[in-house]
Design an enzyme around this catalytic site. Structure first.
Site, PDB file in Angstrom:
ATOM      1  N   GLU A 101       0.832  -1.208   0.000  1.00  0.00           N
ATOM      2  CA  GLU A 101       0.000   0.000   0.000  1.00  0.00           C
ATOM      3  C   GLU A 101       0.864   1.254   0.000  1.00  0.00           C
ATOM      4  OE1 GLU A 101      -2.667   1.370  -0.487  1.00  0.00           O
ATOM      5  OE2 GLU A 101      -4.391   0.533   0.564  1.00  0.00           O
ATOM      6  N   ASP A 102       0.298   2.334  -0.469  1.00  0.00           N
ATOM      7  CA  ASP A 102       0.980   3.623  -0.392  1.00  0.00           C
ATOM      8  C   ASP A 102       0.937   4.179   1.019  1.00  0.00           C
ATOM      9  OD1 ASP A 102      -1.772   3.859  -0.574  1.00  0.00           O
ATOM     10  OD2 ASP A 102      -1.755   5.514  -2.010  1.00  0.00           O
ATOM     11  N   ASP A 105      -4.066   5.050   6.635  1.00  0.00           N
ATOM     12  CA  ASP A 105      -4.599   6.241   7.281  1.00  0.00           C
ATOM     13  C   ASP A 105      -5.516   5.772   8.416  1.00  0.00           C
ATOM     14  OD1 ASP A 105      -5.711   8.728   7.839  1.00  0.00           O
ATOM     15  OD2 ASP A 105      -6.508   9.079   5.858  1.00  0.00           O
ATOM     16  N   PHE A 155      -2.166  15.971   4.599  1.00  0.00           N
ATOM     17  CA  PHE A 155      -2.658  15.384   3.353  1.00  0.00           C
ATOM     18  C   PHE A 155      -1.526  15.403   2.334  1.00  0.00           C
ATOM     19  CE2 PHE A 155      -4.657  15.069  -0.722  1.00  0.00           C
ATOM     20  CZ  PHE A 155      -5.532  14.019  -0.501  1.00  0.00           C
ATOM     21  N   ARG A 168      -0.249  12.154  -8.953  1.00  0.00           N
ATOM     22  CA  ARG A 168       0.304  10.814  -8.717  1.00  0.00           C
ATOM     23  C   ARG A 168       1.686  10.668  -9.343  1.00  0.00           C
ATOM     24  NH1 ARG A 168      -3.892   7.618  -6.808  1.00  0.00           N
ATOM     25  NH2 ARG A 168      -5.944   8.006  -7.677  1.00  0.00           N
TER      26      ARG A 168
HETATM   27  P1  IMP Z   1      -7.642   4.334   5.016  1.00  0.00           P
HETATM   28  O1  IMP Z   1      -8.655   3.306   4.616  1.00  0.00           O
HETATM   29  O2  IMP Z   1      -8.265   5.491   5.745  1.00  0.00           O
HETATM   30  O3  IMP Z   1      -6.476   3.771   5.770  1.00  0.00           O
HETATM   31  O4  IMP Z   1      -7.139   5.012   3.707  1.00  0.00           O
HETATM   32  C1  IMP Z   1      -6.267   4.460   2.896  1.00  0.00           C
HETATM   33  C2  IMP Z   1      -6.321   5.082   1.513  1.00  0.00           C
HETATM   34  O5  IMP Z   1      -6.709   6.464   1.545  1.00  0.00           O
HETATM   35  C3  IMP Z   1      -4.951   5.040   0.926  1.00  0.00           C
HETATM   36  O6  IMP Z   1      -4.732   3.856   0.230  1.00  0.00           O
HETATM   37  C4  IMP Z   1      -4.928   6.265   0.037  1.00  0.00           C
HETATM   38  O7  IMP Z   1      -5.390   5.915  -1.247  1.00  0.00           O
HETATM   39  C5  IMP Z   1      -5.896   7.231   0.680  1.00  0.00           C
HETATM   40  N1  IMP Z   1      -5.173   8.268   1.466  1.00  0.00           N
HETATM   41  C6  IMP Z   1      -4.991   8.308   2.801  1.00  0.00           C
HETATM   42  N2  IMP Z   1      -4.286   9.374   3.177  1.00  0.00           N
HETATM   43  C7  IMP Z   1      -3.977  10.043   2.038  1.00  0.00           C
HETATM   44  C8  IMP Z   1      -3.227  11.237   1.765  1.00  0.00           C
HETATM   45  O8  IMP Z   1      -2.675  11.928   2.640  1.00  0.00           O
HETATM   46  N3  IMP Z   1      -3.151  11.599   0.449  1.00  0.00           N
HETATM   47  C9  IMP Z   1      -3.741  10.887  -0.546  1.00  0.00           C
HETATM   48  N4  IMP Z   1      -4.427   9.764  -0.342  1.00  0.00           N
HETATM   49  C10 IMP Z   1      -4.555   9.333   0.942  1.00  0.00           C
HETATM   50 MG    MG Z   2      -4.334   3.413  -1.673  1.00  0.00          MG
END
Ligand code: IMP
Ligand code: MG
Length: 179
Positions: A101-102, A105, A155, A168
């Site tokens: 994963e990138d 969050d 962010f 991206r």
């Molecule tokens: P989560 O389900 O809240 O953990 O979110 C994960 C996904 O939200 C990641 O795979 C990203 O695609 C997106 N995401 C979370 N934080 C950021 C950010 O700071 N910038 C851009 N995309 C984000």
């Molecule tokens: Mg993602």
């Protein structure tokens, strides 16, 4: 929604810093999966740059799968809802599987995926690797087995991460102050 331009971005991790970190993670994975085969699961779209760069450091017999999830709308914060856009996978029974994963969050996306794979397959091992970890934002209990950088609540865009689909392609990771 306010349009942001590249001038509004502050660099958090430049390209060299990212590439060094990716290499370090690659070396650890080469140790961990020595004499093993591995399936990398790239979670599109955000993880595309990281997965591709990471894969170039890996020495074990490797197969790569690409799935597509989305959890973000077009704004700055996680919705907590996960969309499985395309989650078709090969038979992962008895395989070493590493989800790439990138960013983690809230953790909803990561948890969704781990649960999905565990529900459908009995993998030999299942681990999680994320370039970025926003630990402070976690809503569900999940920790990556490998991560590159821990970050606070900013962010971020670039190196796969987007804002409304843009940025991206940037080779660095930058941030915008949330207004
Ligand atoms: P989560 O389900 O809240 O953990 O979110 C994960 C996904 O939200 C990641 O795979 C990203 O695609 C997106 N995401 C979370 N934080 C950021 C950010 O700071 N910038 C851009 N995309 C984000
Ligand atoms: Mg993602």
């Amino acid at each position: 929604m306010k349009m942001i331009t590249e001038n509004d971005l502050k660099i958090l991790f430049d390209s060299k810093t990212i590439q060094d970190k990716v290499q370090q993670i690659g070396l650890k994975l080469n140790q961990e999966y020595k004499n093993e085969e591995l399936y990398l699961i790239c979670v599109l779209k955000g993880s595309v740059m990281f997965t591709v760069d990471l894969s170039k450091h890996l020495k074990m017999p490797l197969r790569m799968e690409f799935i597509r999830l989305s959890s973000y709308g077009s704004g700055f914060s996680s919705t907590g809802k996960v969309n499985a856009v395309d989650i078709s996978l090969p038979d992962l029974n008895d395989k070493n599987v590493l989800i790439v994963e990138d960013i983690i969050d809230t953790g909803h996306t990561a948890k969704f995926l781990v649960d999905f794979i565990n529900h459908n397959f009995k993998t030999k091992t299942l681990k999680f690797c994320s370039l970025l970890d926003k630990k402070i934002k976690r809503e569900v209990k999940i920790d990556p087995d490998y991560y590159g950088f821990e970050i606070d609540d900013k962010f971020l865009v670039g190196y796969g991460l987007d804002y409304d689909g843009y940025y991206r392609n940037l080779p660095y990771i930058g941030y915008v102050e949330v207004l």
